[in-house]
Design a protein around this motif. Structure first.
Motif, PDB file in Angstrom:
ATOM      1  N   GLY A  41      24.339  34.640  69.850  1.00  0.00           N
ATOM      2  CA  GLY A  41      24.443  36.080  70.001  1.00  0.00           C
ATOM      3  C   GLY A  41      25.240  36.662  68.839  1.00  0.00           C
ATOM      4  O   GLY A  41      24.971  36.388  67.672  1.00  0.00           O
ATOM      5  N   PHE A  42      26.254  37.446  69.152  1.00  0.00           N
ATOM      6  CA  PHE A  42      27.112  38.037  68.119  1.00  0.00           C
ATOM      7  C   PHE A  42      28.439  37.299  68.003  1.00  0.00           C
ATOM      8  O   PHE A  42      29.395  37.835  67.449  1.00  0.00           O
ATOM      9  CB  PHE A  42      27.355  39.523  68.436  1.00  0.00           C
ATOM     10  N   GLN A  43      28.488  36.085  68.507  1.00  0.00           N
ATOM     11  CA  GLN A  43      29.734  35.317  68.499  1.00  0.00           C
ATOM     12  C   GLN A  43      29.599  34.066  67.646  1.00  0.00           C
ATOM     13  O   GLN A  43      28.593  33.358  67.697  1.00  0.00           O
ATOM     14  CB  GLN A  43      30.112  34.912  69.937  1.00  0.00           C
ATOM     15  N   VAL A  44      30.623  33.792  66.835  1.00  0.00           N
ATOM     16  CA  VAL A  44      30.754  32.538  66.094  1.00  0.00           C
ATOM     17  C   VAL A  44      31.999  31.835  66.594  1.00  0.00           C
ATOM     18  O   VAL A  44      33.062  32.440  66.700  1.00  0.00           O
ATOM     19  CB  VAL A  44      30.844  32.788  64.574  1.00  0.00           C
ATOM     20  N   ARG A  45      31.853  30.551  66.873  1.00  0.00           N
ATOM     21  CA  ARG A  45      32.948  29.787  67.478  1.00  0.00           C
ATOM     22  C   ARG A  45      33.223  28.542  66.645  1.00  0.00           C
ATOM     23  O   ARG A  45      32.302  27.839  66.229  1.00  0.00           O
ATOM     24  CB  ARG A  45      32.550  29.405  68.900  1.00  0.00           C
ATOM     25  N   LEU A  46      34.499  28.283  66.380  1.00  0.00           N
ATOM     26  CA  LEU A  46      34.940  27.092  65.662  1.00  0.00           C
ATOM     27  C   LEU A  46      35.607  26.140  66.639  1.00  0.00           C
ATOM     28  O   LEU A  46      36.440  26.555  67.446  1.00  0.00           O
ATOM     29  CB  LEU A  46      35.924  27.455  64.542  1.00  0.00           C
ATOM     30  N   GLU A  47      35.250  24.866  66.577  1.00  0.00           N
ATOM     31  CA  GLU A  47      35.828  23.836  67.442  1.00  0.00           C
ATOM     32  C   GLU A  47      36.256  22.656  66.571  1.00  0.00           C
ATOM     33  O   GLU A  47      35.513  22.223  65.689  1.00  0.00           O
ATOM     34  CB  GLU A  47      34.786  23.347  68.466  1.00  0.00           C
ATOM     35  N   SER A  48      37.448  22.125  66.838  1.00  0.00           N
ATOM     36  CA  SER A  48      37.912  20.949  66.094  1.00  0.00           C
ATOM     37  C   SER A  48      38.997  20.242  66.908  1.00  0.00           C
ATOM     38  O   SER A  48      39.681  20.867  67.717  1.00  0.00           O
ATOM     39  CB  SER A  48      38.465  21.359  64.724  1.00  0.00           C
ATOM     40  N   PRO A  49      39.138  18.923  66.715  1.00  0.00           N
ATOM     41  CA  PRO A  49      40.194  18.189  67.420  1.00  0.00           C
ATOM     42  C   PRO A  49      41.534  18.322  66.701  1.00  0.00           C
ATOM     43  O   PRO A  49      41.594  18.471  65.477  1.00  0.00           O
ATOM     44  CB  PRO A  49      39.689  16.737  67.391  1.00  0.00           C
ATOM     45  N   ASP A  50      42.622  18.245  67.476  1.00  0.00           N
ATOM     46  CA  ASP A  50      43.953  18.260  66.867  1.00  0.00           C
ATOM     47  C   ASP A  50      44.360  16.842  66.469  1.00  0.00           C
ATOM     48  O   ASP A  50      43.544  15.915  66.471  1.00  0.00           O
ATOM     49  CB  ASP A  50      44.975  18.902  67.813  1.00  0.00           C
ATOM     50  N   ASP A  51      45.632  16.648  66.138  1.00  0.00           N
ATOM     51  CA  ASP A  51      46.097  15.342  65.670  1.00  0.00           C
ATOM     52  C   ASP A  51      45.972  14.261  66.735  1.00  0.00           C
ATOM     53  O   ASP A  51      45.858  13.076  66.412  1.00  0.00           O
ATOM     54  CB  ASP A  51      47.562  15.439  65.221  1.00  0.00           C
ATOM     55  N   ARG A  52      46.003  14.652  67.995  1.00  0.00           N
ATOM     56  CA  ARG A  52      45.901  13.661  69.080  1.00  0.00           C
ATOM     57  C   ARG A  52      44.460  13.448  69.534  1.00  0.00           C
ATOM     58  O   ARG A  52      44.220  12.704  70.477  1.00  0.00           O
ATOM     59  CB  ARG A  52      46.757  14.116  70.265  1.00  0.00           C
ATOM     60  N   GLY A  53      43.511  14.131  68.897  1.00  0.00           N
ATOM     61  CA  GLY A  53      42.119  13.976  69.271  1.00  0.00           C
ATOM     62  C   GLY A  53      41.660  14.897  70.382  1.00  0.00           C
ATOM     63  O   GLY A  53      40.547  14.758  70.880  1.00  0.00           O
ATOM     64  N   VAL A  54      42.511  15.836  70.788  1.00  0.00           N
ATOM     65  CA  VAL A  54      42.150  16.793  71.838  1.00  0.00           C
ATOM     66  C   VAL A  54      41.432  17.978  71.195  1.00  0.00           C
ATOM     67  O   VAL A  54      41.968  18.618  70.280  1.00  0.00           O
ATOM     68  CB  VAL A  54      43.398  17.272  72.607  1.00  0.00           C
ATOM     69  N   TRP A  55      40.221  18.264  71.692  1.00  0.00           N
ATOM     70  CA  TRP A  55      39.434  19.346  71.091  1.00  0.00           C
ATOM     71  C   TRP A  55      39.984  20.706  71.484  1.00  0.00           C
ATOM     72  O   TRP A  55      40.363  20.936  72.631  1.00  0.00           O
ATOM     73  CB  TRP A  55      37.975  19.221  71.505  1.00  0.00           C
ATOM     74  N   GLN A  56      40.015  21.605  70.491  1.00  0.00           N
ATOM     75  CA  GLN A  56      40.509  22.961  70.700  1.00  0.00           C
ATOM     76  C   GLN A  56      39.529  23.953  70.081  1.00  0.00           C
ATOM     77  O   GLN A  56      38.612  23.568  69.359  1.00  0.00           O
ATOM     78  CB  GLN A  56      41.894  23.125  70.056  1.00  0.00           C
ATOM     79  N   THR A  57      39.750  25.220  70.378  1.00  0.00           N
ATOM     80  CA  THR A  57      38.950  26.306  69.786  1.00  0.00           C
ATOM     81  C   THR A  57      39.873  27.144  68.916  1.00  0.00           C
ATOM     82  O   THR A  57      40.467  28.126  69.375  1.00  0.00           O
ATOM     83  CB  THR A  57      38.312  27.177  70.881  1.00  0.00           C
ATOM     84  N   PRO A  58      40.042  26.765  67.636  1.00  0.00           N
ATOM     85  CA  PRO A  58      40.980  27.512  66.790  1.00  0.00           C
ATOM     86  C   PRO A  58      40.515  28.915  66.434  1.00  0.00           C
ATOM     87  O   PRO A  58      41.328  29.742  66.012  1.00  0.00           O
ATOM     88  CB  PRO A  58      41.105  26.636  65.538  1.00  0.00           C
ATOM     89  N   GLY A  59      39.229  29.211  66.599  1.00  0.00           N
ATOM     90  CA  GLY A  59      38.771  30.548  66.239  1.00  0.00           C
ATOM     91  C   GLY A  59      37.496  30.954  66.955  1.00  0.00           C
ATOM     92  O   GLY A  59      36.574  30.148  67.087  1.00  0.00           O
ATOM     93  N   THR A  60      37.468  32.187  67.453  1.00  0.00           N
ATOM     94  CA  THR A  60      36.261  32.800  68.006  1.00  0.00           C
ATOM     95  C   THR A  60      36.132  34.184  67.389  1.00  0.00           C
ATOM     96  O   THR A  60      37.082  34.969  67.413  1.00  0.00           O
ATOM     97  CB  THR A  60      36.328  32.907  69.540  1.00  0.00           C
ATOM     98  N   PHE A  61      34.955  34.480  66.837  1.00  0.00           N
ATOM     99  CA  PHE A  61      34.775  35.719  66.083  1.00  0.00           C
ATOM    100  C   PHE A  61      33.597  36.504  66.648  1.00  0.00           C
ATOM    101  O   PHE A  61      32.540  35.939  66.911  1.00  0.00           O
ATOM    102  CB  PHE A  61      34.515  35.419  64.604  1.00  0.00           C
ATOM    103  N   GLU A  62      33.804  37.792  66.845  1.00  0.00           N
ATOM    104  CA  GLU A  62      32.724  38.708  67.224  1.00  0.00           C
ATOM    105  C   GLU A  62      32.290  39.458  65.966  1.00  0.00           C
ATOM    106  O   GLU A  62      33.105  40.122  65.319  1.00  0.00           O
ATOM    107  CB  GLU A  62      33.206  39.699  68.294  1.00  0.00           C
ATOM    108  N   ILE A  63      31.009  39.333  65.599  1.00  0.00           N
ATOM    109  CA  ILE A  63      30.524  39.986  64.393  1.00  0.00           C
ATOM    110  C   ILE A  63      29.409  40.958  64.759  1.00  0.00           C
ATOM    111  O   ILE A  63      28.922  40.989  65.880  1.00  0.00           O
ATOM    112  CB  ILE A  63      30.058  38.957  63.347  1.00  0.00           C
ATOM    113  N   GLN A  64      28.992  41.750  63.758  1.00  0.00           N
ATOM    114  CA  GLN A  64      28.149  42.912  64.051  1.00  0.00           C
ATOM    115  C   GLN A  64      26.667  42.569  64.177  1.00  0.00           C
ATOM    116  O   GLN A  64      25.925  43.290  64.836  1.00  0.00           O
ATOM    117  CB  GLN A  64      28.325  43.960  62.940  1.00  0.00           C
ATOM    118  N   LYS A  65      26.226  41.483  63.554  1.00  0.00           N
ATOM    119  CA  LYS A  65      24.797  41.192  63.502  1.00  0.00           C
ATOM    120  C   LYS A  65      24.552  39.736  63.861  1.00  0.00           C
ATOM    121  O   LYS A  65      25.480  38.931  63.946  1.00  0.00           O
ATOM    122  CB  LYS A  65      24.247  41.501  62.108  1.00  0.00           C
ATOM    123  N   LEU A  66      23.294  39.381  64.060  1.00  0.00           N
ATOM    124  CA  LEU A  66      22.931  38.016  64.434  1.00  0.00           C
ATOM    125  C   LEU A  66      22.978  37.108  63.214  1.00  0.00           C
ATOM    126  O   LEU A  66      22.471  37.456  62.146  1.00  0.00           O
ATOM    127  CB  LEU A  66      21.531  37.987  65.045  1.00  0.00           C
TER     128      LEU A  66
END
Length: 323
Positions: A41-66
């Motif tokens: 949709g209009f959302q971009v999501r970044l996912e990455s693990p931290d130093d202990r291997g636990v996955w996190q969502t460091p960034g979620t962005f709402e943008i204007q176009k597809l």
């Protein structure tokens, strides 16, 4: 909208799982890292693990176009950085920071995108009253957010570009006008232009001396850019959507345009009937030590002193000494 992440080292169960509300339009994996970027949709999501291997969502962005194209920047320490092209806007998306517009010109949609460690290259299409300005590839510096150079001068759309695996200061691009161009970014002009596809070019990669290109007609071509000469070609039924090679391997993916062919016959659900419509992945291995001497054609084993042997209709593009 479901995204599952597997580790090639840990086995068959996903190591991470998350959900979008709509279907995924674009997905990117970090080269050499464990970050994932998705656009829905209009959302971009970044996912990455931290130093202990636990996955996190460091960034979620709402943008204007597809989003049409999405890449993760390689060799980034810390949180992941993504570049997203959404119609005529290119965004630089850094985790834990608001999304920034890298480039935006109304009415000039982005037609291809590639990202290196410090730069992003993308093709733009011009229309209507801008027809006197031909389609180009723009190179942006990701640290200064400034346009470094513009290359290309084509009436056709640039359909693919490869910056990250090209030699320093070089870039290779394919175009819908059936040509493959190699650009020297220091001079801002094409140093090599070859043509051999029947339809548009949709995948390219280069190294110091050769270029591999794939076309929409299913043709895979290997070029020697020093002489602008085609060395050999292979053909498959479907468009070549992916090309990757290193010193001794070449992998290509031919992906059909029509994903769900349906006929009018009573056997339309027979899987064997539609085998020809399936995509195919080719893996070529050019390792010398894995080839039996007997499998090499005699004409390719002979030298200048010993030129006897049937050529098997092979047109070698370069004089050979000992192959």
């Amino acid at each position: 909208g479901t995204v599952s992440v597997w580790s090639l080292l840990l086995g068959q169960e996903p190591i991470h799982h998350f959900q979008h509300n709509q279907h995924i339009q674009a997905l990117a994996l970090a080269p050499g890292g464990a970050a994932v970027a998705t656009a829905s949709g209009f959302q971009v999501r970044l996912e990455s693990p931290d130093d202990r291997g636990v996955w996190q969502t460091p960034g979620t962005f709402e943008i204007q176009k597809l989003v049409n194209f999405l890449n993760l920047v390689p060799d980034v320490t810390g949180s992941p950085v993504a570049v997203a092209a959404a119609e005529d806007i290119v965004y630089l998306l850094k985790a834990e920071a608001p999304g920034r517009i890298l480039h935006s010109v109304y009415g000039q949609p982005v037609t291809c995108l590639d990202v290196a460690a410090h730069e992003a290259a993308f093709g733009i299409k011009t229309f209507g009253w801008l027809l006197n300005e031909p389609n180009q590839i723009l190179l942006y510096n990701l640290e200064t957010n400034q346009c470094v150079t513009k290359v290309g001068n084509s009436m056709g759309d640039f359909s693919c570009v490869n910056l990250h695996s090209s030699p320093p200061h070089m870039l290779v691009a394919g175009n819908k006008d059936r040509r493959v161009r190699v650009f020297d970014l220091r001079r801002g002009q094409a140093v090599c232009c070859v043509q051999g596809h029947q339809l548009g070019v949709c995948a390219v990669q280069m190294d110091e001396w050769k270029v591999v290109s794939g076309g929409e007609e299913g043709l895979l071509c290997l070029w020697d850019q020093r002489m602008a000469t085609k060395l050999w070609e292979m053909h498959a039924r479907h468009p070549v959507r992916h090309v990757w090679f290193d010193s001794h391997r070449l992998i290509t993916a031919n992906i059909p345009e029509e994903k769900n062919p349906r006929g009018s016959s009573i056997t339309e659900d027979d899987p064997s009937l539609h085998r020809k419509y399936r995509g195919v992945i080719y893996s070529y291995d050019f390792s010398v030590d894995q080839l039996a001497v007997d499998s090499v054609l005699p004409i390719c084993r002979s030298s200048y002193d010993e030129v006897s042997g049937y050529s098997y209709n092979i047109g070698l593009a370069v004089p050979y000494d000992s192959i």
